[in-house]
Design an enzyme around this catalytic site. Structure first.
Site, PDB file in Angstrom:
ATOM      1  N   GLN A 204      49.334  26.278  46.460  1.00 37.66           N
ATOM      2  CA  GLN A 204      50.026  25.216  47.187  1.00 37.66           C
ATOM      3  C   GLN A 204      51.464  25.614  47.518  1.00 37.66           C
ATOM      4  O   GLN A 204      52.153  24.884  48.219  1.00 37.66           O
ATOM      5  CB  GLN A 204      50.054  23.935  46.336  1.00 37.66           C
ATOM      6  CG  GLN A 204      48.690  23.311  46.134  1.00 37.66           C
ATOM      7  CD  GLN A 204      48.726  22.053  45.290  1.00 37.66           C
ATOM      8  OE1 GLN A 204      48.011  21.951  44.317  1.00 37.66           O
ATOM      9  NE2 GLN A 204      49.530  21.073  45.655  1.00 37.66           N
TER      10      GLN A 204
ATOM     11  N   ARG B  71      48.373  14.540  42.322  1.00 35.03           N
ATOM     12  CA  ARG B  71      48.581  13.694  43.507  1.00 35.03           C
ATOM     13  C   ARG B  71      49.629  12.628  43.212  1.00 35.03           C
ATOM     14  O   ARG B  71      49.394  11.439  43.392  1.00 35.03           O
ATOM     15  CB  ARG B  71      47.259  13.062  43.945  1.00 35.03           C
ATOM     16  CG  ARG B  71      47.284  12.656  45.415  1.00 35.03           C
ATOM     17  CD  ARG B  71      45.934  12.355  45.981  1.00 35.03           C
ATOM     18  NE  ARG B  71      46.093  12.006  47.389  1.00 35.03           N
ATOM     19  CZ  ARG B  71      45.096  11.848  48.226  1.00 35.03           C
ATOM     20  NH1 ARG B  71      43.860  12.026  47.825  1.00 35.03           N
ATOM     21  NH2 ARG B  71      45.297  11.522  49.475  1.00 35.03           N
ATOM     22  N   CYS B  72      50.749  13.115  42.740  1.00 34.65           N
ATOM     23  CA  CYS B  72      51.797  12.185  42.310  1.00 34.65           C
ATOM     24  C   CYS B  72      53.103  12.940  42.248  1.00 34.65           C
ATOM     25  O   CYS B  72      53.134  14.111  41.939  1.00 34.65           O
ATOM     26  CB  CYS B  72      51.387  11.619  40.964  1.00 34.65           C
ATOM     27  SG  CYS B  72      52.589  11.655  39.664  1.00 34.65           S
TER      28      CYS B  72
ATOM     29  N   GLU C  71      50.274  10.581  48.361  1.00 35.30           N
ATOM     30  CA  GLU C  71      49.949  10.233  46.980  1.00 35.30           C
ATOM     31  C   GLU C  71      50.075   8.739  46.700  1.00 35.30           C
ATOM     32  O   GLU C  71      49.668   8.285  45.619  1.00 35.30           O
ATOM     33  CB  GLU C  71      50.841  11.019  46.042  1.00 35.30           C
ATOM     34  CG  GLU C  71      52.294  10.626  46.190  1.00 35.30           C
ATOM     35  CD  GLU C  71      53.223  11.592  45.506  1.00 35.30           C
ATOM     36  OE1 GLU C  71      52.935  12.783  45.467  1.00 35.30           O
ATOM     37  OE2 GLU C  71      54.250  11.139  45.012  1.00 35.30           O
TER      38      GLU C  71
END
Ligand code: CDP
Length: 811
Positions: A248, A395-396, A765
């Site tokens: 990523q 996802r935060c 997110e």
């Protein structure tokens, strides 16, 4: 065509703290025709034809001549001394070329340890002991993938099991030391505080109501469709390392590889091709990556390593594992006045999260949420246990899910405690629109917001008062129905670089745009999509700014040889950072285009105005030069003294984070016989400022809501007392599918970010952050009258059934 202002000057970012108030609307802003497809158009994703036809190119699709394969021997113990590794039987197998151990890595330049992105250290391969179940012990290199898989069974490792510590509260007693490699002989990693303790204590002393609750957010795993993998291709002659990798953050990883291996950075190329989901799990560097790169260095051949599903679910990095003790204070009128939070953060055997370095507990101190409090004090302690590394931002935005879950649960508990409807209670306690920019008691400056508008829209959409009536009727009949609200505030878009860095690398992001002579364009970015649709939405931003059709703009990310340096995609930072860089680079191009247009039209620059895709002479709209004509002239007929070409690069350092928000309402029915929870309806109203592509945003919200439903009702990584992972397959780690998911009803309000060049905030997110407390609040709302105050997620039928039994309802 719609007339728009030249926005080069108007939208120059303003420093944090000077942001003006902004109005909220429901209308998506569209200023370009469908032929151009700038911001606001529901453009179908450019990348989808490739994906739906199976033409995506993932790491495992990379096949290089003479490629070898790697597999990993993993520990069956969570804590054990290594007495001996005997690889002779494996090495005797046809096709097995090498077995790499910790000793080998040590000899190769102390590569048996690596730095984590949190400035901790993590074993690549162990020499003395293993510290978690499924830890990498040694790597086998073979000519075929299946030979490597067979060979790992032939490696004999003698272990001497050690006592295991799995419970972080036990770990804090230091009776079993996880990291005896450290000078400080303790499992306590760090202590961190935010807010004002004295002011908070005073507020609590004066409070009319105080509620307290222990809340546990369990360990979970991102479980992306594609597991992690690498193809490392070292060319001994050129001294060049080419790496295909599920990353990523390709540039940050290249820098880490250069620092660890000693290879010069310009001799390392990291290519992150298509990625099948990252969600934070592809930010850390895993031992498998390092072993694969070393295997290629040693053999001089390309080496491929692809994790299997169980390895992915048992090792790598995990999220959450926060043990929270929260207290909330309110005055006699039910206004929240204070928040006091103590948290124990279980980081497993290494602090290998990827938080910005000044924030060991991530952005957890956003935990005062959407409410206007007088004071707050937050304490977090990080601790080692015999589990794989934890703390991944699943996802935060670095622990925001934990913060939101806690504050939204506490708000609901307080509302019930003071006997107020949870919606009215929230409306009363929200930060008001006229308070923005709002300084939170823990030091954040919220850029813009209108929490009332989002909650009102959610209530109207779902028919809140009718549902409350229905609930009362059902309760009278002994049926269990609950309505849960979550009105969350997010914080996304790291930088600004003055506060945010990873391993010292400042957090900004970048865009480079090149317009070709024929008016087609290529734009490259330092971020890396893992399914978010950047190829579409970045093109729409450039289309909006320059009037080139989005279809004519090719977007590239993920190749460190070509893309400008950036920190990558996670924590919904792409739109706030690289999205802004795209707009700023385009504006630089437009500024040059204006000079060229003035030259071509033989007028002064001040005589020109921008109109969607062209400069025209003010008052003389026939005298125009389109962006395509200007692009051609930039290579064929540019003004004397001006450099040829039409391109720009921008490294965007945001003045502040962006603060998206939303209000979600869940309706659940609870089966009092089985304890099963069914989410009957779920309305999600999100506000991510100006929307680039409503279709993409809806897709992000749908996926995110399902990833929020998952930990609310199903997902949890469980270890037994020996540290064995009991949930290492999808038979035990319960990923929800379309069958378990309700029909998501989505909508939006739009409150632009005043400091972002296109007024956008991140969104990816938000739903994962906002959904779990809405569902948990709904379940507790269904059971509150029976004396149930709280249930930890995942709210399984067993937990509900037990709560009902304790309340005397069944069994
Ligand atoms: O960093 P990441 O891409 O995961 O998150 P994001 O910035 O929230 O963007 C996710 C996707 O939603 C991207 O394709 C964005 O361009 C799109 N988006 C949008 O269309 N409008 C917004 N206001 C925010 C995001």
């Amino acid at each position: 065509m719609t007339q728009v202002d030249d926005r080069i000057e108007h939208h120059t970012p303003v420093p944090a703290g000077t942001s003006a108030q902004v109005a909220t609307t429901d209308k998506v802003r569209v200023t370009t025709p469908a032929t151009i497809c700038g911001m606001g158009h529901r453009m179908k994703r450019k990348e989808d034809p490739r994906f739906i036809q199976g033409k995506g190119r993932y790491v495992d699709d990379v096949k290089l001549p003479g490629m070898l394969y790697m597999d990993i021997v993993r520990s069956p113990y969570a804590h054990a001394k290594i007495l001996k590794i005997d690889a002779s039987a494996a090495l005797a197998m046809d096709g097995v070329l090498a077995v790499i151990t910790g000793e080998d890595l040590k000899k190769a330049g102390n590569l048996h340890w690596m730095p984590t992105l949190m400035s901790d250290t993590q074993m690549v391969l162990p020499i003395e002991k293993v510290v978690y179940y499924a830890q990498e012990v040694c790597a086998v290199i073979a000519t075929e993938r299946y030979i490597a898989a067979d060979a790992i069974e032939k490696v004999v490792v003698d272990y001497d099991p050690l006592p295991v510590v799995i419970d972080p509260f036990e770990a804090m007693k230091d009776e079993v030391l996880v990291r005896d490699d450290k000078e400080a002989k303790t499992n306590h990693i760090w202590h961190w505080e935010a807010g004002d303790k004295d002011a908070t204590d005073k507020v609590f002393a004066a409070a009319a109501h105080v509620v307290e609750q222990k809340i546990y957010l369990p360990r979970i795993h991102v479980a992306s469709i594609e597991t992690c993998g690498m193809v490392a291709n070292y060319d001994k002659v050129r001294g060049h390392m080419q790496i295909y990798m599920t990353s990523q953050a390709p540039h940050a990883h290249r820098t880490v590889f250069a620092l660890v291996s000693g290879l010069p950075e310009h001799q390392i190329q990291i290519i992150s091709p298509d990625i099948g989901g990252g969600f934070g799990g592809k930010v850390p560097v895993y031992p498998g990556y390092v072993c694969c790169a070393v295997a290629s260095l040693v053999t001089g051949k390309p080496v491929k390593w692809i994790e299997d599903r169980s390895e992915n679910l048992q090792a790598d990095s995990f999220a959450r594992d926060y043990h929270i003790h929260a207290e909330m204070a309110a005055d006699a009128s039910g206004r929240i006045t204070g928040l006091r939070v103590k948290t124990l953060a279980d980081h497993g055997a290494a602090d290998a999260a990827a938080n910005p370095s000044k924030f060991p507990a991530g952005l957890y101190s956003i935990c005062t949420g959407s409410y206007d409090l007088k004071a707050a004090h937050v304490v977090v302690d990080g601790v080692y246990t015999n589990k794989p590394p934890g703390g991944v931002a699943y996802r935060c935005s670095f622990r925001v899910t934990e913060a939101v879950h806690m504050i939204e649960r506490m708000a609901d508990i307080m509302a019930h405690e003071v006997g107020e409807d949870p919606a009215a209670f929230r409306m009363k306690n929200f930060i008001r629109p006229d308070q923005f920019p709002y300084k939170s008691p823990t030091g954040w400056e919220y850029d813009s917001g209108n929490y009332q508008a989002a909650l009102e829209k959610a209530m109207n959409t779902i028919g809140y008062s009718d549902l409350r009536r229905e609930q009362a009727e059902k309760r009278a009949r002994g049926e269990l129905m609950g309505i849960g609200i979550s009105s969350f505030t997010e914080v996304v878009g790291a930088g600004p670089s003055r506060d945010f860095d990873i391993l010292g690398i400042k957090m900004f992001d970048s865009a480079e745009i090149r317009i070709h002579p024929t008016g087609k364009a290529m734009a490259r970015f330092g971020t890396k999509s893992q399914g978010q649709g950047h190829e579409t939405t970045y093109a729409q931003i450039v289309a909006e700014e320059l009037g080139l059709p989005a279809a004519d703009i090719q977007i590239e990310e993920g190749d460190t040889d070509t893309a400008p340096y950036g920190l990558g995609t996670y924590a919904s930072r792409s739109t706030p950072t690289a999205g802004a860089a795209a707009a700023m680079a385009a504006r630089k191009i437009r500024a040059k285009a204006k000079k060229i247009a003035a030259y071509l039209l033989e007028v002064g620059e001040d005589d020109l105005e921008w109109n969607v895709d062209r400069f025209q002479v003010k008052g003389s709209p026939d005298q125009v030069k389109t962006i395509q004509e200007i692009a051609f002239a930039a290579y064929t007929n540019h003004p004397p003294g001006m450099e040829a070409g039409l391109e720009a690069v921008d490294y965007y350092d945001p003045p502040n984070l962006t603060f998206p928000f939303g209000s979600y309402i869940a309706v659940v029915d609870v089966d009092s016989g089985t304890g099963e929870v069914k989410v009957r309806r779920f309305v999600a109203i999100d506000d991510c400022g100006n929307i680039i592509n409503p279709l993409v945003v809806e897709g992000q919200v749908h996926g995110g809501l399902t990833m929020g439903l998952a930990p609310a009702l199903f997902e949890e990584i469980v270890y037994d007392e020996n540290g064995q992972n009991l949930t290492g397959t999808f038979a035990d780690y319960l990923l929800p599918t379309a069958v378990e998911s309700p029909k998501w009803e989505t909508g939006h309000t739009i409150t632009p970010s005043p400091h972002h060049p296109i007024g956008a905030k991140g969104v990816g997110e938000s739903p994962t952050v906002g959904a779990p407390p809405a569902i948990a609040n709904a379940v507790v709302d269904a059971l509150w009258h029976l004396g149930v105050r709280h249930l930890d997620i995942p709210i399984t039928p067993q937990k509900v059934w037990k709560a009902l039994r304790d309340a005397g309802v069944n069994g």
